[in-house]
Design an enzyme around this catalytic site. Structure first.
Site, mmCIF file in Angstrom:
data_model
loop_
_atom_site.group_PDB
_atom_site.id
_atom_site.type_symbol
_atom_site.label_atom_id
_atom_site.label_comp_id
_atom_site.label_asym_id
_atom_site.label_seq_id
_atom_site.Cartn_x
_atom_site.Cartn_y
_atom_site.Cartn_z
ATOM 1 N N ARG A 103 0.886 -1.183 0.000
ATOM 2 C CA ARG A 103 0.000 0.000 0.000
ATOM 3 C C ARG A 103 0.910 1.216 0.000
ATOM 4 O O ARG A 103 1.691 1.402 0.943
ATOM 5 C CB ARG A 103 -0.913 -0.002 1.219
ATOM 6 N N HIS A 130 -7.269 0.985 -6.528
ATOM 7 C CA HIS A 130 -7.465 0.077 -5.375
ATOM 8 C C HIS A 130 -8.077 -1.234 -5.923
ATOM 9 O O HIS A 130 -9.234 -1.549 -5.668
ATOM 10 C CB HIS A 130 -8.391 0.745 -4.361
ATOM 11 N N GLN A 133 -9.885 -3.988 -3.663
ATOM 12 C CA GLN A 133 -11.190 -3.544 -3.175
ATOM 13 C C GLN A 133 -12.275 -3.815 -4.220
ATOM 14 O O GLN A 133 -13.330 -4.376 -3.905
ATOM 15 C CB GLN A 133 -11.134 -2.035 -2.868
ATOM 16 N N ASP A 219 -17.471 6.720 -1.578
ATOM 17 C CA ASP A 219 -16.213 6.617 -0.835
ATOM 18 C C ASP A 219 -15.970 7.971 -0.172
ATOM 19 O O ASP A 219 -16.666 8.951 -0.481
ATOM 20 C CB ASP A 219 -15.067 6.242 -1.807
ATOM 21 N N CYS A 259 -16.497 1.297 0.472
ATOM 22 C CA CYS A 259 -15.303 0.490 0.770
ATOM 23 C C CYS A 259 -14.879 0.618 2.226
ATOM 24 O O CYS A 259 -14.166 -0.255 2.729
ATOM 25 C CB CYS A 259 -14.166 0.868 -0.167
ATOM 26 N N ARG A 287 -13.529 -8.893 1.578
ATOM 27 C CA ARG A 287 -12.120 -8.625 1.261
ATOM 28 C C ARG A 287 -11.297 -9.878 1.565
ATOM 29 O O ARG A 287 -10.397 -10.247 0.807
ATOM 30 C CB ARG A 287 -11.589 -7.452 2.110
HETATM 31 N N1 CP Z 1 -11.293 -0.340 2.329
HETATM 32 C C1 CP Z 1 -10.031 -0.369 2.762
HETATM 33 O O1 CP Z 1 -9.087 -0.552 1.990
HETATM 34 O O2 CP Z 1 -9.900 -0.182 4.099
HETATM 35 P P1 CP Z 1 -8.553 0.005 4.917
HETATM 36 O O3 CP Z 1 -7.989 1.371 4.530
HETATM 37 O O4 CP Z 1 -8.958 -0.053 6.350
HETATM 38 O O5 CP Z 1 -7.592 -1.071 4.544
HETATM 39 N N1 NVA Z 2 -10.143 6.607 -1.328
HETATM 40 C C1 NVA Z 2 -9.774 6.136 -0.015
HETATM 41 C C2 NVA Z 2 -9.961 4.657 0.093
HETATM 42 C C3 NVA Z 2 -9.673 4.095 1.448
HETATM 43 C C4 NVA Z 2 -9.809 2.610 1.505
HETATM 44 C C5 NVA Z 2 -8.348 6.530 0.296
HETATM 45 O O1 NVA Z 2 -7.489 6.393 -0.575
HETATM 46 O O2 NVA Z 2 -8.085 6.966 1.419
#
Ligand code: CP
Ligand code: NVA
Length: 300
Positions: A103, A130, A133, A219, A259, A287
């Site tokens: 990430r 993502h 997701q 989101d 998400c 997930r």
């Molecule tokens: N939806 C998602 O990716 O959540 P986290 O940021 O908690 O991993």
């Molecule tokens: N768009 C959000 C998704 C979190 C899972 C972010 O990048 O923070």
């Protein structure tokens, strides 16, 4: 030849459908308590530059359920945080681990890691996309609606990394995606360029996006790394909150998805988030099952 999952463009339609089927099978095995150590003895390194709850825990638990060992690495505690290149990091981790998931802020960093690593690299979220997701959300829709193809998904709000992966999914699978984003918050033109025009539309009117949809999705308005813009975004996106009256424009049996993490009173009204159409916690659970299918697909 190793395979990566950096964006959904790396998967064919058939591979996406296979991952959804495999997630269904693995979820069933898990619910019945039947062990499925498909990656016995393997090791997967998980690198986090940004915070995470769902992704981190679902990957760690999923890897353990597949009989493999997860190793969680905070990027700031690695030499990566002191200037070692992402390419060198990828080569080194490939000597120890059978797969790397990351990430990161920069999408290019993940692309570079994937090029340098000799083991599969999985994108666990970047500023651009993502993919895990959305693959998981496709599985949730398959579970709820019986199929993904033929369904209409409305994405309302910020045209961000999650919206981008929705668009890339629609370039592979035959579902309709109606994006409703304010001016200035549209998805990136390069991602839109990948969208099949007959099935992906963009409007600045949230009502138009949601009309008749089977799935209403939103989101956060300020993603990780955009904290300084949060107040401006609250003002600019205020008309894009998913409210009960907006949900009423969708199909009668429409579901609400997010998400997570969610901000009640911002992108979604509490009545919708906690209401009968919301399937956000099933979505979060899935997930786990989908990422196990992705890991099995790439690593076994
Ligand atoms: N939806 C998602 O990716 O959540 P986290 O940021 O908690 O991993
Ligand atoms: N768009 C959000 C998704 C979190 C899972 C972010 O990048 O923070």
């Amino acid at each position: 030849m190793k395979r990566d999952l950096v964006t959904l463009l790396e998967l064919t339609r058939e591979e996406m459908l296979h991952i959804i089927e495999e997630a269904t099978r693995l979820k069933d095995l898990q619910k019945r308590g039947i062990p499925h150590p498909m990656l016995l003895g393997k090791t997967v390194a998980l690198i986090f530059e940004k915070p995470s709850t769902r992704t981190r825990v679902s990957f760690e638990v999923g890897i353990a359920q597949l009989g493999a060992t997860p190793i969680v690495l905070r990027a700031g505690e690695m030499q990566l945080g002191r200037g070692e290149t992402v390419e060198d990091t990828g080569q080194v981790l490939s000597r120890y681990a059978d797969g790397i998931a990351i990430r990161a802020y920069s999408h290019e960093a993940v692309t570079s890691l994937a090029s340098a690593a000799s083991v599969p690299v999985i994108n666990m979220l970047t500023d651009l996309t993502h993919p895990c997701q959305i693959l998981s959300d496709l599985f949730t829709i398959h579970e709820r609606k019986g199929a993904v193809e033929g369904v209409t998904v409305a994405y309302v709000g910020d045209g961000n990394n999650v919206a981008h992966s929705w668009i890339l999914a629609a370039s592979r699978l035959n579902f309709t995606l109606k994006l409703g984003c304010p001016t200035g918050y549209e998805p990136s033109p390069e991602i839109i360029a990948e969208a099949p025009k007959e099935r992906v539309t963009l409007t600045h009117d949230p009502k138009e996006a949601v009309a008749g949809a089977d799935v209403v999705y939103t989101d956060v308005w300020a993603s990780m790394g955009q904290e300084e813009e949060a107040q401006k975004r609250l003002r600019d996106l205020k008309d894009f909150q998913v409210t009960p009256s907006l949900m009423a424009l969708a199909a009668k049996d429409a579901v609400f998805m997010h998400c997570l993490p969610a901000h009640r009173g911002q992108e979604v009204a509490a009545e919708v988030m906690d209401g009968p159409q919301s399937i956000v916690f099933d979505e979060a659970e899935n997930r786990l099952h989908t990422q196990k299918a992705i890991l099995a697909f790439l690593l076994s």
